[in-house]
Design an enzyme around this catalytic site. Structure first.
Site, PDB file in Angstrom:
ATOM      1  N   TRP A 150      41.506  28.862  43.125  1.00 55.85           N
ATOM      2  CA  TRP A 150      42.497  28.163  42.293  1.00 55.85           C
ATOM      3  C   TRP A 150      43.656  29.126  42.046  1.00 55.85           C
ATOM      4  O   TRP A 150      43.432  30.301  41.723  1.00 55.85           O
ATOM      5  CB  TRP A 150      41.895  27.723  40.948  1.00 55.85           C
ATOM      6  N   ASP A 164      44.926  19.856  29.477  1.00 54.08           N
ATOM      7  CA  ASP A 164      43.850  20.614  30.120  1.00 54.08           C
ATOM      8  C   ASP A 164      43.354  21.708  29.179  1.00 54.08           C
ATOM      9  O   ASP A 164      43.505  22.896  29.439  1.00 54.08           O
ATOM     10  CB  ASP A 164      44.401  21.216  31.424  1.00 54.08           C
ATOM     11  N   HIS A 186      33.987  20.575  38.666  1.00 53.94           N
ATOM     12  CA  HIS A 186      34.057  21.424  37.478  1.00 53.94           C
ATOM     13  C   HIS A 186      33.943  20.509  36.273  1.00 53.94           C
ATOM     14  O   HIS A 186      34.861  19.723  36.009  1.00 53.94           O
ATOM     15  CB  HIS A 186      35.410  22.156  37.410  1.00 53.94           C
ATOM     16  N   GLU A 246      40.882  24.148  44.569  1.00 54.67           N
ATOM     17  CA  GLU A 246      40.968  23.368  43.329  1.00 54.67           C
ATOM     18  C   GLU A 246      42.411  23.061  42.959  1.00 54.67           C
ATOM     19  O   GLU A 246      43.210  23.964  42.721  1.00 54.67           O
ATOM     20  CB  GLU A 246      40.309  24.175  42.195  1.00 54.67           C
ATOM     21  N   LYS A 275      45.421  20.924  40.612  1.00 54.39           N
ATOM     22  CA  LYS A 275      45.686  20.810  39.189  1.00 54.39           C
ATOM     23  C   LYS A 275      46.990  20.064  38.978  1.00 54.39           C
ATOM     24  O   LYS A 275      47.903  20.140  39.792  1.00 54.39           O
ATOM     25  CB  LYS A 275      45.772  22.234  38.627  1.00 54.39           C
ATOM     26  N   ASP A 288      38.330  19.187  39.060  1.00 59.87           N
ATOM     27  CA  ASP A 288      38.084  19.670  37.692  1.00 59.87           C
ATOM     28  C   ASP A 288      38.438  18.537  36.736  1.00 59.87           C
ATOM     29  O   ASP A 288      39.534  17.963  36.825  1.00 59.87           O
ATOM     30  CB  ASP A 288      38.952  20.912  37.445  1.00 59.87           C
ATOM     31  N   HIS A 299      41.943  18.304  35.082  1.00 62.31           N
ATOM     32  CA  HIS A 299      43.141  18.551  35.896  1.00 62.31           C
ATOM     33  C   HIS A 299      43.896  17.312  36.328  1.00 62.31           C
ATOM     34  O   HIS A 299      44.608  17.320  37.329  1.00 62.31           O
ATOM     35  CB  HIS A 299      42.764  19.377  37.132  1.00 62.31           C
ATOM     36  N   ASP A 336      40.307  22.570  28.205  1.00 66.16           N
ATOM     37  CA  ASP A 336      39.049  23.248  28.530  1.00 66.16           C
ATOM     38  C   ASP A 336      38.099  23.360  27.344  1.00 66.16           C
ATOM     39  O   ASP A 336      37.494  24.406  27.124  1.00 66.16           O
ATOM     40  CB  ASP A 336      39.321  24.637  29.134  1.00 66.16           C
ATOM     41  N   ASP A 382      33.438  24.567  33.643  1.00 70.55           N
ATOM     42  CA  ASP A 382      34.714  25.249  33.439  1.00 70.55           C
ATOM     43  C   ASP A 382      35.287  24.891  32.072  1.00 70.55           C
ATOM     44  O   ASP A 382      36.025  23.916  31.940  1.00 70.55           O
ATOM     45  CB  ASP A 382      35.697  24.889  34.565  1.00 70.55           C
TER      46      ASP A 382
HETATM   47  C1  RNT Z   1      42.203  26.571  35.921  1.00 66.77           C
HETATM   48  C2  RNT Z   1      41.069  26.185  36.804  1.00 66.77           C
HETATM   49  C3  RNT Z   1      40.147  27.301  37.171  1.00 66.77           C
HETATM   50  C4  RNT Z   1      39.940  28.286  36.054  1.00 66.77           C
HETATM   51  C5  RNT Z   1      38.986  29.363  36.406  1.00 66.77           C
HETATM   52  C6  RNT Z   1      39.003  30.470  35.407  1.00 66.77           C
HETATM   53  O1  RNT Z   1      42.893  25.501  35.437  1.00 66.77           O
HETATM   54  O2  RNT Z   1      40.343  25.150  36.216  1.00 66.77           O
HETATM   55  O3  RNT Z   1      38.961  26.781  37.661  1.00 66.77           O
HETATM   56  O4  RNT Z   1      39.558  27.666  34.873  1.00 66.77           O
HETATM   57  O5  RNT Z   1      39.220  29.770  37.686  1.00 66.77           O
HETATM   58 ZN    ZN Z   2      38.381  24.495  37.058  1.00 69.94          ZN
END
Ligand code: RNT
Ligand code: ZN
Length: 429
Positions: A194, A304, A296, A236, A238, A269, A272, A306, A336
């Site tokens: 990523w 986003d 993820h 990955e 986003k 993810d 994302h 997390d 994640d």
């Molecule tokens: C970031 C991505 C990625 C990170 C990690 C730390 O938006 O989701 O996966 O969270 O690589």
């Molecule tokens: Zn991720």
């Protein structure tokens, strides 16, 4: 007040027997579902334990590449040894098979400053030895952020060839490290790429950086490098990041096409995409074309963010989709999220248990029966049953899974987390 279950093992077993009968009446084998749910590995992201800080020996200040853990709850892991200790504590409280997902900046280089393009498998030998002793698999991620050469927001798509080459080399060494991990531990190692590249405001050229990214990725994945296929590379995408609100070079569309045309794994993810977009629906849209997907699990709140994964509709729907498509062997599951405002071991346990629960929830879904009702045009019967399934005796099946795995039942893990906090974490000042 203790959070340990007041139920005896015999009581858990008898509740389970009743639940099992209800599921069996709908054609579901709950025993088989528990076994399959416990077998699917979940890759625990090492970065929840120290707020995405990493343990590099650095000599320059860096920025985080648009991802950031907020909060200052005491007790974060300050060293790799502490992080391993916390991961051990967390996995002891979790049912099922686990892996640990490392990021390159969790290397251990002692006093030596080793730049990202110079990293070698030996800088991860303590992790590898620990994984071997703990009988746990490792996955890997190159770290294309939190580095002076990423501070202006571009890495593999940077206009400056020298900077691109530096990051290409980092991508290549990450593959060699993954290959070495596989040689030491056996099996596949998922290596997820990523990058933060993007722009805060209207770029006048969205195309050229994407062309550069294709070229950089092609250099990283060049067959001539001879890297073992046991290093399973994923990419990955986003939608946006902090400071890259307008444009992300590696968008989902970009990577879906890249992965498809280059035989790489596409990573989805959950944080994302647009806030109302769900990745559950994307699974069967990609699977006719992509042999494997990396998921993820994460939880976006408004953006986003997390947040710690919960047993939410979103997460349940992802694994219902996977189960209904009989695609359990086509996905890699990784976590994640990062929350620095609560006990971090607790964050791991909550998010991983929620993910495992959702996997199990998908596997006890009477998909065949529901699909039959749908095919027969009995829409209300299908919808009504789906509704009833939500309050069926699922918790008895989940408790049984925890009992089988010999981990605390229900919220019983809270007591152990709090005593770990009192005895270990509060001493970290
Ligand atoms: C970031 C991505 C990625 C990170 C990690 C730390 O938006 O989701 O996966 O969270 O690589
Ligand atoms: Zn991720």
């Amino acid at each position: 007040m203790s959070h340990k279950t007041p139920l005896s093992d015999a009581q858990i077993e008898s509740s389970y027997e009743a639940a099992k009968q209800q599921y069996a009446a709908l054609g579901v084998d709950a025993d088989a579902a528990i076994d399959a749910a416990l077998q699917l590995p979940i890759s625990l992201h090492c970065w929840q334990g120290d707020d995405v800080g990493g343990f590099e020996t650095k000599d320059e200040a860096v920025e985080g590449g648009g991802i950031m853990a907020t909060g200052n709850f005491p007790g974060k892991a300050r060293t790799a040894d502490e992080l391993r200790q916390d991961l051990k504590k967390a996995t002891d409280l979790l049912p099922g098979a686990h892996r640990i997902n490392l990021h390159a900046f969790y290397c251990e280089t002692g006093d030596e400053v080793v730049d990202r393009d110079q990293l070698e498998p030996r800088h991860f030998e303590k992790w590898i030895g620990w994984a071997k002793d703990s009988d746990i698999g490792l996955d890997f991620n190159p770290t294309y952020f939190a580095h002076p050469k990423a501070n202006d927001g571009f890495t593999l798509a940077h206009p400056d060839k020298a900077i691109r080459d530096f990051w290409i080399e980092h991508g290549i060494v990450s593959r060699r490290i993954s290959e070495a991990i596989s040689a030491a531990l056996g099996g596949e190692v998922v290596n997820n790429h990523w990058i933060p590249d993007g722009a805060k405001d209207h770029p006048a050229d969205r195309g050229t950086p994407r062309q550069r990214l294709v070229e950089s990725l092609d250099a990283i994945f060049d067959d001539k490098l001879g890297i073992s296929p046991a290093c399973v590379d994923a990419v990955e995408g986003k939608l946006f990041g902090l400071g890259m609100e307008d444009y992300t070079v590696g968008s989902n569309d970009f990577y879906a096409n890249y992965a498809l045309s280059r035989g790489k794994v596409l990573c989805l993810d959950m944080g994302h995409f647009h806030p109302t977009e769900s990745i559950a629906d994307k699974i069967t849209a990609h699977l006719p074309f992509h042999p494997k997907l990396l998921i993820h699990t994460s939880r976006p709140i408004r953006w986003d963010s997390d947040h710690v994964v919960l047993f939410s509709d979103d997460v349940r729907n992802v694994f219902l989709e996977v189960a209904r498509a009989k695609a359990l062997d086509k996905i890699y599951v990784a976590l994640d999220f990062f929350d620095a405002s609560i006990n971090r071991v607790g964050a791991y346990v909550i998010g991983t248990r929620a993910t495992r629960k959702a996997i199990l929830y998908g596997l006890v879904d009477p998909s065949q029966h529901l699909q039959k009702l749908e095919a027969e045009g009995r829409g209300a019967a299908k919808l009504g049953l789906m509704e009833d399934l939500k309050t069926m005796a699922f918790s008895a099946v989940w408790d049984m899974a925890c009992l089988k795995a010999n981990v605390p039942i229900g919220a019983g893990w809270i007591d152990e987390m709090e005593s770990y906090e009192a005895n270990v974490l509060t001493a970290r000042v």
